[in-house]
Structures are given as C-alpha cells and as structure tokens.
Design a protein around this motif. Structure first.
Motif, mmCIF file in Angstrom:
data_model
loop_
_atom_site.group_PDB
_atom_site.id
_atom_site.type_symbol
_atom_site.label_atom_id
_atom_site.label_comp_id
_atom_site.label_asym_id
_atom_site.label_seq_id
_atom_site.Cartn_x
_atom_site.Cartn_y
_atom_site.Cartn_z
ATOM 1 N N ALA A 333 0.710 -1.263 -0.109
ATOM 2 C CA ALA A 333 0.063 0.014 0.151
ATOM 3 C C ALA A 333 0.784 1.340 -0.039
ATOM 4 O O ALA A 333 0.651 2.288 -0.716
ATOM 5 C CB ALA A 333 -1.039 -0.092 1.218
ATOM 6 N N ALA A 334 2.005 1.207 0.613
ATOM 7 C CA ALA A 334 2.850 2.407 0.942
ATOM 8 C C ALA A 334 3.543 2.832 -0.532
ATOM 9 O O ALA A 334 3.596 3.908 -0.981
ATOM 10 C CB ALA A 334 3.621 2.193 2.041
ATOM 11 N N ALA A 335 3.915 1.450 -1.353
ATOM 12 C CA ALA A 335 4.599 1.591 -2.213
ATOM 13 C C ALA A 335 3.657 2.439 -3.495
ATOM 14 O O ALA A 335 4.026 3.180 -4.217
ATOM 15 C CB ALA A 335 5.011 0.481 -2.854
ATOM 16 N N ARG A 336 2.239 1.820 -3.507
ATOM 17 C CA ARG A 336 1.478 2.339 -4.155
ATOM 18 C C ARG A 336 1.002 3.668 -4.100
ATOM 19 O O ARG A 336 1.083 4.730 -4.967
ATOM 20 C CB ARG A 336 0.000 1.636 -4.027
ATOM 21 C CG ARG A 336 0.116 0.317 -4.668
ATOM 22 C CD ARG A 336 -0.941 -0.433 -4.205
ATOM 23 N NE ARG A 336 -2.297 -0.028 -5.350
ATOM 24 C CZ ARG A 336 -3.823 0.142 -5.042
ATOM 25 N NH1 ARG A 336 -3.796 0.243 -3.669
ATOM 26 N NH2 ARG A 336 -4.388 0.602 -5.608
ATOM 27 N N THR A 337 1.099 4.060 -2.916
ATOM 28 C CA THR A 337 0.972 5.617 -2.556
ATOM 29 C C THR A 337 2.085 6.536 -3.010
ATOM 30 O O THR A 337 1.781 7.698 -3.626
ATOM 31 C CB THR A 337 0.901 5.978 -0.808
ATOM 32 O OG1 THR A 337 -0.337 5.046 -0.484
ATOM 33 C CG2 THR A 337 0.551 7.456 -0.604
ATOM 34 N N HIS A 338 3.219 6.009 -2.811
ATOM 35 C CA HIS A 338 4.463 6.809 -3.475
ATOM 36 C C HIS A 338 4.457 6.788 -4.891
ATOM 37 O O HIS A 338 4.706 7.944 -5.641
ATOM 38 C CB HIS A 338 5.886 6.130 -2.951
ATOM 39 C CG HIS A 338 6.067 6.191 -1.618
ATOM 40 N ND1 HIS A 338 6.003 7.270 -0.769
ATOM 41 C CD2 HIS A 338 6.713 5.355 -0.693
ATOM 42 C CE1 HIS A 338 6.468 7.074 0.338
ATOM 43 N NE2 HIS A 338 6.618 6.034 0.647
ATOM 44 N N ALA A 339 4.093 5.880 -5.474
ATOM 45 C CA ALA A 339 3.957 5.752 -7.023
ATOM 46 C C ALA A 339 3.049 6.787 -7.559
ATOM 47 O O ALA A 339 3.055 7.470 -8.546
ATOM 48 C CB ALA A 339 3.717 4.445 -7.387
ATOM 49 N N ALA A 340 1.702 6.899 -6.809
ATOM 50 C CA ALA A 340 0.709 7.687 -7.049
ATOM 51 C C ALA A 340 1.032 9.146 -7.291
ATOM 52 O O ALA A 340 0.400 9.868 -8.068
ATOM 53 C CB ALA A 340 -0.647 7.291 -6.449
ATOM 54 N N ARG A 341 1.836 9.454 -6.174
ATOM 55 C CA ARG A 341 2.276 10.759 -6.018
ATOM 56 C C ARG A 341 2.986 11.128 -6.984
ATOM 57 O O ARG A 341 2.924 12.461 -7.774
ATOM 58 C CB ARG A 341 2.718 11.170 -4.745
ATOM 59 C CG ARG A 341 1.999 11.133 -3.495
ATOM 60 C CD ARG A 341 2.688 10.970 -2.095
ATOM 61 N NE ARG A 341 1.838 10.871 -1.130
ATOM 62 C CZ ARG A 341 2.247 10.407 0.361
ATOM 63 N NH1 ARG A 341 3.693 10.343 0.438
ATOM 64 N NH2 ARG A 341 1.534 10.574 1.228
#
Length: 496
Positions: A333-341
């Motif tokens: 989930a954290a990796a997806r958040t970083h990538a989404a930003r």
C-alpha cells in the motif's frame, strides 16, 4: 527443436499443441505450412519438412494453413529463456524495432553489424530480420482484418505496410486469400470479437495450462491509481508507446486472454500486443517449467495444485525499476501511495471514457526534474531513486526486453542502495530472466520454511540449483502459499 525430425513427426502425428510455436510443418505436396496441432489428417512423413519460424516457411514459398492458422500460434518460448543476440533480436523484432528503425537500428541496439545480425538470424531461424518483420506485419494485418471493421487502407497503415499494393500482395501470398476474403471468412466463422467504439478487440493465445490467480492478482494488488485498475473483470492500464499512448483491458479466459485496446495511433498496435503478451508471460512453456520444478518432491505438490503459473512482468522496464525502489522496505500500500504521488505530479494525462485511468506513468526524463525533498521517504532511498532516474534518463542504464541480463545486473548493482533483492526483482519482472531468484525475500523464506525447504539464503540457493533455469517460476509457486491479495484473482467490485 526443428532439427529433431523424429520428435517433430511424433508431435505432428499426435497433434500435440504443446509444440505450437516451437516449430512449423511445411508440406511439400500442398505448399502449405501448419502448426503441429493442425486438425487436418497428418501428411506422409516423406512429404514433411520442419522449419523454425513462420517467416522461414513464407520465405520458402509456403502459405499458411487455413484450418490451423499457424501464424497465430503462441510465440516460441525459446526467446524468453535465452539472453543471447538471437533471442534479444527476436524480442526487439516482436517489439517493432525493425519497422521503426530498420535493420541498422536493430543491429545498433544489439551492438553488432547488420551483416552479423542477418547471418545469425538466418542460421538459426531460416530468415533474416526483414522477413521476420514481414511475417509479423502479415499477422497483425490478419488480426485487424478479422477482428475490426477498419477500412483496408487503415489496416495496411496500422500493420506497418508501406503501400496498399504491398499489403494486398503480402496477404494473398501468405494466406492464399485476399484481405476481403479473410474478413468474410472470419465473419462466417464467428471469430470477430464484440466491438466497442474506439477500441480493437482480439484474443491473445497461450499454451495451457495457465493459472491466472497470481498473475492478475499481483498486477492488481500493486496497481498504481490512475495508471492501472481492475474493472468489470479486466485488468486495465495505460501504455506509453512509440507513436502515442494507449489503454488496454485484459480479461482472463479459459483458452485465451481477451484484449481490448484503445490507441491514439494505430501504428502502435503490434508493439502494444507484444508488450501485453510479455507482461502476462504468454509465450512461456508451462509444461517444461512445471516438469523441472516437479523434480523437487517438496515443490511438486504446489505445482500439481495449480500448474501453469506465470511470472507477472511489466510493459515498461524503466517504470518497474522506479517502482521497485519505491517499494523497498515498505508495504504494498505504501509503495502504491508513493508511485501515485509521482504519477499525479509528473505523469502525462490521458482520457479514458471506458474507466477511471487518468495518466501515463512518468518517463525517466519527466522524473529527472523531481525535487528529492518532496519525497516522503528516508534520505538514503531518495538518493537511490534520484540516482536511478538520472541513469535511466541519460541512457547510461539501458533497461528493456533487449537487455543482456548479466550486464544489466552489473549496472544495477553499481548503483547506491541496490542490493540483491532489488536487482533480482527487476531482472525477473522487468527484464524477463526466467532464472532470477529472490532467496532473501521474506515471503519466499516463509514459504520455504513452511514446506520444509532450507530458509536461509545460502542454503536455499543451493537447494534451488535443481530448479534452474526456472527459479523465477519457483518464486511464484512459493509466494502463492501465502494468503495475500497478490495471489488471488480480484473479486468483482474490488477497489481499483
């Protein structure tokens, strides 16, 4: 394999679909070529000859069988399991490099002269790069003729032909039918896919068996919002392509993957199909992989329970490398958040009337201007990410389907913050090395411990020697022992 006449004859006489794409049967008396599983009565042995590619058959004057349609068989799995010049050349040709850059461009990417590339391809495949690219153009033309309502002029342009005349002549020569006759036959046979305005629908064949759970589960569980989503039973994502952008929807089926493409430029069709096949590992030979992994008695039950697991890959090696660094030592989930930003700040907007996709994943050139201080991650990982992006942007770290696996590993390991896990996951999912291995991965070690396999990296590497050259597939079976979303088909209505 095509040089082993006895084995080829047995495959043809038993109509064994496992060998489709490995070789082609040319019948001297009829002037046609077939796939090994052709439903027609097998010809006499003395009338058969075996060739390594559809291009070699066409170059020798044979036309494609109208019953088994050999040009549409899955690609040879041999090019996925090798990293030599011929295999890299085949992957580049499938990605449309010859059509875009010519034979000199292909040779330059491989680091050889055009004459050397011609010689090596002719020696192994019976056809040079131009003939191989021509066979691919013919196959793309057939797909468009049979599955779309495009005017024939648009079909010729999209398939990469330089003129309508060349298009008509090639189709007649390869298929012994005119383009109009091909379209009429497809309509009568019901091969045309349901049409959605603005899209092209087609089927991507594969070798059975295929267990789609971890394949689609992994892609969806790690999906970057705006770039990827699960909608109406299909994995959807945006594509950055040589002439524009695209959106693809991929739906698992019992004997094929449904593929619906929306492209801003039809010239990108061949490349888009090739990259989707690569991402889903559809040219793999699951029989060969599973047979080798079953030799380990502790791994065999996993293989028997869900045979045919594939390695989930990527459509863009540079994108995956960036995402691999973003995912270091953090949750999915954290990796997806970083990538989404990063996508929101630097990605190119796209329109998606059929769903909720909004951006292309940013290119290394676009990310080169990012402010490291704006990244909410430890300083050391910021340095790793910015160093990687700079190397990708200036070309000093070339990553792609044509990469030499060991040379790419050496370059990645030379970057700060790159350890064995990051390098191997990029080799496995971005570069397609079927023998990439993650002995230090927590999920792999946990699964190994539960199965009674060694769980320390050194001991696991020693045990995995018997799984070579398919250790990347062994990783998929080990990961699948955990009840994690990456191992399950997404449920209908699952969050995008």
């Amino acid at each position: 394999m095509y040089t082993d006449t006895d084995r080829c004859v047995r495959a043809v006489q038993s109509k064994d679909a496992r060998f489709d794409g490995w070789f082609f049967t040319a019948v001297r008396t009829t002037g046609i070529y077939c796939r090994p599983s052709c439903p027609a009565v097998p010809p006499k042995v003395e009338n058969m000859s075996f060739l390594p590619s559809a291009a070699a058959c066409q170059q020798a004057g044979y036309r494609a069988c109208k019953r088994c349609r050999p040009d549409t068989s899955p690609g040879s799995p041999e090019w996925n399991a090798r990293a030599d010049a011929v295999a890299r050349a085949m992957r580049l040709i499938q990605d449309g490099v010859v059509d875009r850059e010519g034979v000199p461009g292909l040779a330059a990417r491989l680091g050889y002269s055009a004459r050397q590339v011609e010689r090596q391809l002719n020696a192994e495949l019976g056809a040079g790069p131009l003939a191989l690219a021509r066979a691919q153009r013919a196959q793309t033309a057939r797909l468009l003729i049979e599955t779309s309502g495009l005017p024939m002029g648009d079909v010729a342009f999209a398939a990469g032909f330089s003129s309508i005349r060349n298009f008509n002549e090639t189709v007649r020569e390869v298929f012994a039918l005119t383009p109009g006759e091909l379209r009429a036959r497809a309509a009568r046979a019901g091969r045309q896919e349901p049409r959605v305005p603005g899209t092209l629908s087609l089927r991507l064949p594969y070798r059975a068996p295929l267990t789609p759970d971890n394949l689609f589960g992994h892609l969806v569980a790690t999906a970057v919002p705006g770039v990827e989503e699960w909608r109406d039973g299909a994995y959807r994502r945006t594509l950055r392509l040589p002439h524009g952008s695209g959106i693809v929807a991929l739906t698992p089926g019992p004997d094929h993957i449904g593929c619906r493409l929306a492209l801003t430029d039809l010239r990108d069709l061949t490349i888009a199909i090739s990259r989707c096949r690569w991402m889903l590992d559809l040219d793999a030979d699951p029989e060969a992989v599973d047979e080798q992994l079953r030799t380990d008695p502790l791994l065999a039950p996993l293989v028997d329970e869900a045979p045919g697991r594939r390695v989930p890959r990527t459509v863009d090696a540079a994108e995956f490398a960036v995402r691999a660094v973003l995912g270091q030592q953090v949750s999915t989930a954290a990796a997806r958040t970083h990538a989404a930003r990063l996508v929101t700040a630097y990605g190119e907007p796209v329109e998606d009337p059929q769903g909720g996709l909004s951006h292309l994943f940013p290119s290394p050139e676009a990310l080169a201007g990012l402010d490291p201080e704006a990244l909410s991650m430890p300083r050391s990982r910021r340095a790793t990410l910015t160093t990687l992006i700079a190397a990708l942007a200036d070309g000093s770290l070339p990553l792609g389907i044509d990469s030499d696996w060991e040379a790419a590993r050496a370059r990645l390991n030379a970057l700060p913050g790159f350890g064995p896990w990051t390098t191997e996951v990029i080799a496995m999912r971005a570069l397609g090395d079927p023998d990439a291995f993650l002995p230090s991965d927590l999920g792999v070690r946990k699964a190994a411990r539960g199965l009674g396999l060694p769980s320390t990296p050194a001991a696991l590497i020693a045990r995995a020697a018997g799984w070579r050259p398919w250790r990347a597939y062994a990783v998929q079976y080990l990961w699948a022992t955990d009840d994690h979303p990456i191992n399950r088909m997404p449920a209908e209505g699952a969050p995008s």
